[in-house]
Design a protein around this motif. Structure first.
Motif, mmCIF file in Angstrom:
data_model
loop_
_atom_site.group_PDB
_atom_site.id
_atom_site.type_symbol
_atom_site.label_atom_id
_atom_site.label_comp_id
_atom_site.label_asym_id
_atom_site.label_seq_id
_atom_site.Cartn_x
_atom_site.Cartn_y
_atom_site.Cartn_z
ATOM 1 N N LYS A 257 -59.396 13.471 -31.201
ATOM 2 C CA LYS A 257 -60.106 12.781 -30.128
ATOM 3 C C LYS A 257 -59.189 11.971 -29.210
ATOM 4 O O LYS A 257 -59.667 11.284 -28.297
ATOM 5 C CB LYS A 257 -61.169 11.856 -30.734
ATOM 6 N N ASP A 258 -57.903 12.056 -29.421
ATOM 7 C CA ASP A 258 -56.918 11.306 -28.635
ATOM 8 C C ASP A 258 -56.707 11.997 -27.293
ATOM 9 O O ASP A 258 -56.460 13.211 -27.237
ATOM 10 C CB ASP A 258 -55.605 11.237 -29.418
ATOM 11 N N GLU A 288 -60.283 12.135 -35.298
ATOM 12 C CA GLU A 288 -59.639 10.826 -35.180
ATOM 13 C C GLU A 288 -59.057 10.616 -33.790
ATOM 14 O O GLU A 288 -58.660 11.559 -33.095
ATOM 15 C CB GLU A 288 -58.541 10.673 -36.234
ATOM 16 N N ASP A 289 -58.962 9.331 -33.410
ATOM 17 C CA ASP A 289 -58.466 8.947 -32.096
ATOM 18 C C ASP A 289 -57.046 8.399 -32.216
ATOM 19 O O ASP A 289 -56.430 8.428 -33.280
ATOM 20 C CB ASP A 289 -59.411 7.912 -31.467
ATOM 21 N N HIS A 290 -56.578 7.830 -31.129
ATOM 22 C CA HIS A 290 -55.192 7.392 -31.002
ATOM 23 C C HIS A 290 -54.839 6.329 -32.047
ATOM 24 O O HIS A 290 -55.558 5.347 -32.219
ATOM 25 C CB HIS A 290 -54.981 6.845 -29.586
ATOM 26 N N VAL A 291 -53.746 6.524 -32.754
ATOM 27 C CA VAL A 291 -53.175 5.636 -33.783
ATOM 28 C C VAL A 291 -54.242 5.061 -34.716
ATOM 29 O O VAL A 291 -54.178 3.902 -35.111
ATOM 30 C CB VAL A 291 -52.295 4.528 -33.175
ATOM 31 N N PHE A 292 -55.200 5.889 -35.085
ATOM 32 C CA PHE A 292 -56.273 5.456 -35.986
ATOM 33 C C PHE A 292 -55.720 4.941 -37.311
ATOM 34 O O PHE A 292 -56.300 4.053 -37.937
ATOM 35 C CB PHE A 292 -57.228 6.622 -36.253
ATOM 36 N N HIS A 293 -54.580 5.506 -37.731
ATOM 37 C CA HIS A 293 -54.012 5.167 -39.038
ATOM 38 C C HIS A 293 -53.519 3.729 -39.102
ATOM 39 O O HIS A 293 -53.405 3.160 -40.189
ATOM 40 C CB HIS A 293 -52.863 6.121 -39.374
ATOM 41 N N LEU A 294 -53.211 3.141 -37.946
ATOM 42 C CA LEU A 294 -52.792 1.740 -37.920
ATOM 43 C C LEU A 294 -53.985 0.799 -37.990
ATOM 44 O O LEU A 294 -53.892 -0.293 -38.562
ATOM 45 C CB LEU A 294 -51.984 1.459 -36.651
ATOM 46 N N PHE A 295 -55.102 1.210 -37.414
ATOM 47 C CA PHE A 295 -56.301 0.373 -37.407
ATOM 48 C C PHE A 295 -57.080 0.473 -38.724
ATOM 49 O O PHE A 295 -57.758 -0.476 -39.120
ATOM 50 C CB PHE A 295 -57.210 0.760 -36.242
#
Length: 317
Positions: A257-258, A288-295
């Motif tokens: 979704k990025d 998943e969207d942009h840098v989801f892994h950090l959030f």
């Protein structure tokens, strides 16, 4: 008191406000956490000044050492934030690096480059290159000044990684490495911030995000002619061939979704067709969207992404 100090010259919500006297107020990504021994992972961290003249620095991470004679891979990490927000010292990146270093059993150098708009590009690239050169200097000098690198790093296994703008920087570093004959083991580009003037794929479906991506680049690099600058569009007309990339392995990670997804996919496809002699991998996180892994670092797909990165930096061949 100078009245211009309180006068706004430019606002770029939700990122920062620029005042007429030149100072910048960042609205997000400003939290700071001290380097320390992390009791949960056993990872130690400390901050070092790399270039005293400019203040360029890095946060170093060392896993719990069980064999003092073992030499570990080294990861140089470049944080994201559109070249304008976040730091190597923010909780987001500090805790992420603690986890990555512990799971991968590697040493890491998290680069604190100077940010736009006070320090427009290419300053962040040049700062990052200075840190890379400092790291590499330890492979040529067994009495290197930094004991964590001197005593625990296998300088034949240097990896670069970054997310978003940090992935853009990692690409630039690998291109510079290729131009100078420096051989890196691999680079991991997580949701890389690449762009271009012409809309491709799903970019036209979200014009607001597309305009934000346009604006972010020009504010970070006001000397640029636009979004087809090779530094932001490395597969555009006039960009150097990706066959010059100075590493033997590449991992590109994108989110379904990025809005930047299609740029990452095209980068991967162009590299594979370029004549580059290395091995490339692509990973897409569905839904998943942009840098989801950090959030949301504990969600299932973030855990899967972490495992892929851990495996990548432990390549042994």
């Amino acid at each position: 008191m100078d009245s211009s100090a309180a006068e706004i010259a430019y606002e770029f919500p939700p990122f920062y406000v620029l005042y007429k006297d030149g100072h910048v107020k960042r609205l997000i990504g400003t939290d700071f956490v001290q380097a320390s021994l992390d009791p949960q992972t056993g990872v130690s961290s400390k901050d070092v000044i790399i270039v005293p003249e400019t203040g360029v620095s890095a946060r170093l991470y060392l896993p719990k050492i069980t064999d003092p004679h073992q030499k570990l891979p080294l990861l140089i990490y470049f944080h994201g934030g559109g070249f304008v927000i976040e730091t190597a010292f923010s909780p987001t990146y500090h805790y992420y690096l603690n986890s990555l270093v512990a799971q991968a059993n590697i040493v890491a150098v998290s680069v604190e480059y100077r940010r736009a708009p006070e320090y427009p590009l290419p300053i962040a690239y040049d700062d990052s290159w200075a840190v890379l050169q400092w790291v590499v200097s330890h492979s040529m000098d067994q009495d290197g000044a930094e004991p964590w690198l001197r005593d625990h790093v296998d300088c034949k296994r240097i990896f670069l990684a970054g997310d978003s703008a940090g992935a853009n920087i990692a690409h630039d570093m690998a291109m510079r490495a290729g131009a100078t004959g420096l051989k890196l083991r691999g680079i991991a580009l997580i949701h890389p911030y690449f762009w271009g003037e012409k809309r491709i794929g799903s970019e036209a479906e979200d014009p607001d995000k597309a305009k934000m991506a346009d604006k972010m680049w020009l504010l970070a690099c006001p000397s640029s002619a636009g979004a087809d600058d090779p530094r932001i569009n490395p597969v555009g007309e006039g960009a150097p061939s990706l066959s010059r990339l100075g590493c033997s392995r590449l991992l590109v990670c994108v989110g379904e979704k990025d809005i930047l997804k299609d740029r990452g996919l095209i980068y991967y496809e162009t590299l594979v067709k370029s004549g580059w002699s290395g091995e490339a991998e692509i990973m897409e996180s569905q839904g998943e969207d942009h840098v989801f892994h950090l959030f949301n670092p504990t969600c299932e797909k973030a855990v899967t992404l972490m495992k892929r990165l851990v495996s990548f930096v432990n390549i042994d061949d």
